[in-house]
Motif scaffolding. Sequence first.
Motif, mmCIF file in Angstrom:
data_model
loop_
_atom_site.group_PDB
_atom_site.id
_atom_site.type_symbol
_atom_site.label_atom_id
_atom_site.label_comp_id
_atom_site.label_asym_id
_atom_site.label_seq_id
_atom_site.Cartn_x
_atom_site.Cartn_y
_atom_site.Cartn_z
ATOM 1 N N LYS A 99 0.852 -1.189 0.000
ATOM 2 C CA LYS A 99 0.000 0.000 0.000
ATOM 3 C C LYS A 99 0.883 1.232 0.000
ATOM 4 O O LYS A 99 1.750 1.395 0.856
ATOM 5 N N GLN A 100 0.661 2.098 -0.983
ATOM 6 C CA GLN A 100 1.407 3.339 -1.112
ATOM 7 C C GLN A 100 0.414 4.487 -1.246
ATOM 8 O O GLN A 100 -0.212 4.653 -2.289
ATOM 9 N N VAL B 87 -3.149 4.121 -2.934
ATOM 10 C CA VAL B 87 -3.166 2.985 -3.869
ATOM 11 C C VAL B 87 -2.707 1.715 -3.157
ATOM 12 O O VAL B 87 -1.694 1.707 -2.457
ATOM 13 N N GLU B 88 -3.466 0.651 -3.350
ATOM 14 C CA GLU B 88 -3.093 -0.665 -2.828
ATOM 15 C C GLU B 88 -3.074 -1.650 -3.994
ATOM 16 O O GLU B 88 -4.021 -1.713 -4.788
ATOM 17 N N SER B 89 -2.007 -2.414 -4.095
ATOM 18 C CA SER B 89 -1.879 -3.402 -5.177
ATOM 19 C C SER B 89 -1.596 -4.770 -4.575
ATOM 20 O O SER B 89 -0.841 -4.889 -3.602
ATOM 21 N N TRP C 20 -5.801 -3.927 -8.263
ATOM 22 C CA TRP C 20 -5.338 -2.561 -8.053
ATOM 23 C C TRP C 20 -6.514 -1.720 -7.571
ATOM 24 O O TRP C 20 -7.576 -1.702 -8.208
ATOM 25 N N THR C 21 -6.344 -1.052 -6.431
ATOM 26 C CA THR C 21 -7.424 -0.249 -5.846
ATOM 27 C C THR C 21 -6.913 1.131 -5.502
ATOM 28 O O THR C 21 -5.874 1.270 -4.836
ATOM 29 N N HIS C 22 -7.629 2.134 -5.957
ATOM 30 C CA HIS C 22 -7.321 3.529 -5.632
ATOM 31 C C HIS C 22 -8.471 4.082 -4.795
ATOM 32 O O HIS C 22 -9.625 4.049 -5.222
ATOM 33 N N HIS C 23 -8.137 4.620 -3.611
ATOM 34 C CA HIS C 23 -9.142 5.011 -2.628
ATOM 35 C C HIS C 23 -8.883 6.458 -2.224
ATOM 36 O O HIS C 23 -7.886 6.769 -1.593
ATOM 37 N N THR C 24 -9.801 7.364 -2.583
ATOM 38 C CA THR C 24 -9.679 8.759 -2.156
ATOM 39 C C THR C 24 -10.783 9.183 -1.196
ATOM 40 O O THR C 24 -10.682 10.238 -0.583
ATOM 41 N N SER D 154 -11.587 0.005 -8.340
ATOM 42 C CA SER D 154 -10.852 -1.255 -8.245
ATOM 43 C C SER D 154 -10.845 -1.955 -9.597
ATOM 44 O O SER D 154 -11.888 -2.088 -10.249
ATOM 45 N N HIS E 200 -16.385 0.920 -9.758
ATOM 46 C CA HIS E 200 -16.084 2.315 -9.406
ATOM 47 C C HIS E 200 -17.236 2.890 -8.593
ATOM 48 O O HIS E 200 -18.406 2.784 -8.974
#
Length: 647
Positions: free
Chosen positions: A430-431, A434-436, A466-470, A484, A507
């Motif tokens: 996790k960065q 973003v989590e991969s 791949w998941t992007h969470h804002t 995701s 999404h």
Amino acid sequence: MTQVNLLPGAPATARTAFRDARSRDGGVTKIGLDSGMPLHGQPQAVRRLSRAIRELTEHPRIHPLLTYLRLVGRIALLGLLLCGPVPTWADALEIDAPASLKPLLEKNLDLAWGLRQKDAQFSAAAWRELYEKSRRTAQELLETEGYFSPRIESRFAQTAQGWTARFQVDPGPRTRVAHIDLRLTGAVAQSPQAQRLQQSFLQTLPLQAGMPFTQQGWSAAKREVVQGLAARRYAAAGIAASEALIDPALHTATLHLVVDSGPAYAFGPLKIQGLKRYPAALVERLCGLPHGNAYQQDKLLECQRNLEQSGYFQSAAVQLDNTAQDAAAAPVLVRVEEAKPYKLTLGAGYGTDTGPRAQAQWLQRDFAARAMQLKFATLLENTQQQASAELVWPPDADRYLWSLGSAVKRTDIEGQVTRAMQILGKRTRKQGAVESTLVAQFQVERQSAGGVLQESNRALSLNYIWTHHTAPATDYPRRGWVSSVQVGGALKSLLSDQSFLRLYWRHLQFLPIGVRDRLVGRLELGTTLASSTQGIPTDFLFRAGGANSVRGYAFQSLGPRLNDSVVSGRYLFTSSVEYDHFFTPTWGAAVFLDAGQAANSLGALHAQVGVGPGLRYRSPVGPVNLDVAYGVGLHEWRLHFSLGVSF
């Protein structure tokens, strides 16, 4: 303070009277029973009547009885004075002001403060002093809202019933911002981005030229510049000078602000406190703050979040030491409290999709004394039963988490019964937002459906998620998004019964509407590219329907049909639009429109529609959702309800 005095008695010829007065000695209320009011000076008829009454009351037979009744009356009156409510003054404050300013004055005037002190007793001199202060305070309060030329008429009157104060306020013209002068000094002034930063701040300040001047807006503007610099490389940023020049004649304000950024900071060594079982390297890898990297506030927050979510620590606090002499290697102060080595979590819940739910998890945080986490979990529902085990290694030098796990599960949904066993290995990182995850998985399952289909499916697959969470991590976020993407597949030549490629995208979008409302949109697309579904485990196929899919239809009831059963298909489409309005911080209502379907071909992907209202509640144990949905294709109403509890 209330003081009760019983004054000395007088001759029997005296008439008793009750007196109540507010004293001038510090607000003490004295209540007295006065027995000393002489009769001389009264009219002759009254004196004759009084003499007759006195002769009657002094009769040897009547006098003892009256004396006894008088004593009883005095004792009763004294009891009422001691135990009953004390008479108070009828004090009042009236404010005649525009509606936008009246609440400000009613809340902050000194007289209003005095009225709110229910248990205090003020003398007349103290009330007048509060009145005089209120006259000055009214002027100051109006200035904070940009009114520097008000007309304030006030009156203070005192009567036997109390005091009354009246303020009549004409705020006059409101002062507006004419110009804002912003200068950045310190290390940022030498930066190539100095001019760009200055212009960016000027364009985004909450107070702009032409807007009404308010003290709150001016304070917010100064705070935004300081915090904006502190969030970058300038952790010691502060206000060097600020000035608001008011022209009462023109009703304009010219604002000057000088912000000193201080030095440019870079991350130095971690100074860690609180470690007992775990090595310092674990904290360093979870934080990911390489020595010499430019300081960013977001990186500190991410470090703290990673520590708290790792499962190793009960709490964590991370702070840059901006007092260090060497700003290019400023120490990072990390204070942690280690969590207990073992944890048992029990949970219960209910949902109309899956019925009652019970779950349990046991966690050992320091397995083999090597900071490895060993987890065992079980889940029991009407439609699914599962047991799993997982061993997770601490993060490596690149901050990857490696794990090995296995699971057995059984599902029975819409006539399709599946029994499966999985063995998998994962690598997760996790960065920021973003989590991969990369997953290698071997799965074997036996499946039956419709009393006809009975088959065994096997697949050795490789999957990437791949998941992007804002969106913020709250029960009902109002802004941001979550997206995701999943890609996975298997080859028939590598321990699999069928070759396939699975693609999936989901999404969620949250848009704020007004102060409390929000708009929620969802889009879900999926496809499994293969010649047929035969030999493909159900986890790599699709069905739709239910509370998180298409409301108005039973859980996973939308898909290809086989006799009386619903089986999984190779294509998926769902979408949803929902509007939520919260009446209070905890209670809200919703209206929604859902559509979707799962099928084995694009031509058969005919969307089914669900529509209806819902109820939202932020409970102490988590979100509660209650939806009443009308399935247009079924011409039926369906209730969707979910509640979960962990303890």
